[in-house]
Write an enzyme that holds these catalytic residues in place. Structure first.
Site, short mmCIF file in Angstrom:
data_model
loop_
_atom_site.label_atom_id
_atom_site.label_comp_id
_atom_site.label_asym_id
_atom_site.label_seq_id
_atom_site.Cartn_x
_atom_site.Cartn_y
_atom_site.Cartn_z
N ALA A 38 144.82 86.06 10.11
CA ALA A 38 143.69 86.82 9.58
C ALA A 38 142.99 85.97 8.53
O ALA A 38 143.61 85.13 7.88
CB ALA A 38 144.17 88.12 8.94
N ASP A 39 141.70 86.20 8.40
CA ASP A 39 140.92 85.49 7.38
C ASP A 39 140.38 86.41 6.31
O ASP A 39 139.98 85.94 5.22
CB ASP A 39 139.75 84.74 8.04
CG ASP A 39 140.27 83.54 8.81
OD1 ASP A 39 140.69 83.72 9.95
OD2 ASP A 39 140.28 82.44 8.23
N ASN A 40 140.31 87.71 6.62
CA ASN A 40 139.73 88.65 5.65
C ASN A 40 140.05 90.06 6.15
O ASN A 40 139.64 90.44 7.25
CB ASN A 40 138.21 88.43 5.61
CG ASN A 40 137.57 88.93 4.35
OD1 ASN A 40 137.99 89.92 3.78
ND2 ASN A 40 136.52 88.24 3.90
N ALA A 54 139.19 90.45 10.03
CA ALA A 54 138.46 89.30 10.58
C ALA A 54 139.44 88.19 10.88
O ALA A 54 140.31 87.87 10.07
CB ALA A 54 137.41 88.81 9.59
#
Ligand code: MRU
Length: 366
Positions: free
Chosen positions: A259-261, A269
Site C-alpha cells: 500500500a502507498d496511502n 492506494a
C-alpha cells in the site's frame, strides 16, 4: 504518528522467524555516517550502489525511481536529511521546513515519507528548546525512522502471518498472488506483502506465489522475481492480464499487496492493477489483504477520493529499458497507482493489528 515501539499483538516472535539475513537483498547500506542505495533501474542485470550525501541526492534517486516503494522512500528521504544535518553545526528551522516540503514533492502518492518527515515539525515548532537541542532531536528522530522501520517490519510480517494461519486453519500450504514489489527492495527489512510470502515459505506454509509482472514499470518481473529467485521461494510469473485466468484455474487462497496511502475508511492506494485484483477476488471469492505498516496510514484523509494519484511520463509505458515497444507518438494515460475501495478488502494487516476497514477507523488517532 508516533514511532513508539509497538506491543506484539500475536504473541512473542520466535528468534528463528525470518532470521536468515543472507536470503535478503539490501536496498541500502547505511553505517550511521554514509549511505548508499541500490540503483533499482539497473536490476536485475546489475547491482550498483549510489552514494547519497544530502537532500538533493535523496530527492534525485526517489524522483527517478532508482529508489522506490513507500517505506524505502521514507527511509531514504529521512536519511538524506539526516546526513545533511550531521554536517551542520546550527539549525535553520525555516530551511528544514522547505527541505521537508521539497522531499515530499518527489513522489505525491506514497504517504510514508510525508508521515515520517512531518514528525519533525513539533521539534522545529518547539518554543522551549534551544536551536542546538532542536538539531540534536531532529537527528535522533531521523535515525529512528530508519531503525523503527526495521523493527516494526518484523512485527508487521509476524502479525500478517498469524492472520493467514487463523484464516486458513485447514490448509497446510497456501497459494497466494501479489503485484508490484513489496519486499526487501521496497523497504530496509523483509518487506510487507512479500515479507509475508517469504515467511510462509520459510515456515514451509507456501505452495506457490503468483507474481504479476506489473506493467508498465515491471516491478514484478524486475524486482519481485529477482528477490524470490534469490531467496529460493517457489513462484510463477504471470502477465497482469493473466490474473483472472490464474484465479479460475488454480486454487489461489488470497491476494497479498502493499500500500502507498490508506485513508481512514480503509480505501487503499497501491500500484496500478491492485484495484483490478481486488475486483477479481470478489468475483472468485478470494480473500484480499493489503499488508501495511502504520506509517502508510493517512490519518488526515477520510476516503480514497482525497488521494492524489501520481501520473508518470508516457515514455515509461511506451518503452522498456529505453527500447520503444510502441510508437512514441501514441497519446498515453499512465497513472502509477489506483485506489481499492474498502468494501473489497477482507482485512488490512498492520504492525499494530489486523483489522477490517470498519475496525481500522476506530484505531487511527485523529
Ligand atoms: O511506484 P513504486 O514502485 O514506488 O510503487 C511501489 C508500490 O506500489 C508498492 O507496492 C508499495 O509502495 C508498497 S511497498 C512495500
Amino acid at each position: 504518528m508516533s514511532l513508539k515501539i509497538n506491543k506484539i499483538v500475536n504473541g512473542p516472535i520466535p528468534d528463528s522467524f525470518l532470521s536468515n539475513e543472507s536470503k535478503r537483498l539490501e536496498s541500502l547500506k547505511f553505517d550511521g555516517q554514509s549511505l548508499e542505495v541500490l540503483d533499482q533501474l539497473l536490476l536485475p542485470h546489475e547491482f550498483n550502489y549510489i552514494p547519497i550525501r544530502n537532500v538533493s541526492d535523496a530527492f534525485a534517486v526517489i524522483k527517478s525511481m532508482q529508489v522506490r516503494g513507500a517505506p524505502l522512500i521514507a527511509v531514504v528521504g529521512s536519511l538524506g536529511l539526516l546526513l545533511e544535518l550531521q554536517n551542520s553545526s546550527e539549525i535553520n528551522s525555516e530551511d528544514i521546513r522547505k527541505k521537508i516540503e521539497y522531499l515530499i514533492s518527489s513522489r505525491p502518492t506514497a504517504v510514508d515519507l510525508r508521515n515520517s518527515l512531518n514528525g519533525l515539525l513539533p521539534i522545529l515548532d518547539s518554543q522551549e528548546d534551544s536551536d542546538e537541542m532542536k538539531l540534536i532531536k531532529c537527528r535522533k528522530y531521523l535515525l529512528e525512522v530508519y531503525s523503527s522501520e526495521k523493527l516494526q517490519n518484523r512485527i508487521l510480517v509476524w502479525n500478517a502471518y498469524q492472520e493467514l494461519l487463523h484464516s486458513f486453519p485447514n490448509k497446510e500450504k497456501l497459494t497466494v498472488m501479489t503485484i508490484c514489489n513489496t519486499g526487501s527492495l521496497a523497504t530496509v527489512s523483509w518487506g510487507t506483502a512479500l515479507g509475508v510470502i517469504r515467511a510462509l515459505h520459510s515456515e514451509n506454509r507456501l505452495e506457490l506465489a503468483f507474481v504479476l509482472e506489473t506493467r508498465p514499470y515491471n516491478q514484478g518481473i524486475r524486482l519481485t522475481a529477482t528477490e524470490l529467485l534469490h531467496g529460493g521461494v517457489p513462484f510463477k510469473l504471470i502477465t497482469d492480464s493473466m490474473a483472472a485466468w490464474a484465479m479460475k484455474n488454480h486454487q489461489v487462497d488470497c491476494v497479498l499487496t502493499g500500500a502507498d496511502n490508506v485513508a481512514r475508511n480503509g480505501d487503499t492506494a497501491n500500484k496500478i492493477g491492485t484495484y483490478m485484483l481486488a475486483v477479481l477476488c470478489k468475483h472468485h471469492n478470494i480473500n484480499f489483504y493489503p499488508v501495511v505498516p502504520f506509517t502508510t496510514i493517512n490519518k488526515n484523509i477520510e476516503t480514497g477520493n482525497e488521494i492524489r494519484i501520481e501520473e508518470r511520463p508516457a515514455g515509461e509505458m511506451l518503452q522498456v529499458n529505453g527500447v520503444p515497444v510502441g510508437n512514441l507518438q501514441c497519446p498515453v494515460w499512465n497513472p502509477a497507482f489506483d485506489v481499492t475501495p474498502a468494501h473489497l478488502i477482507t482485512k488490512i494487516l498492520t504492525d499494530f493489528g489486523n483489522w477490517t476497514p470498519e475496525q481500522l477507523k476506530a484505531q487511527i488517532p485523529k
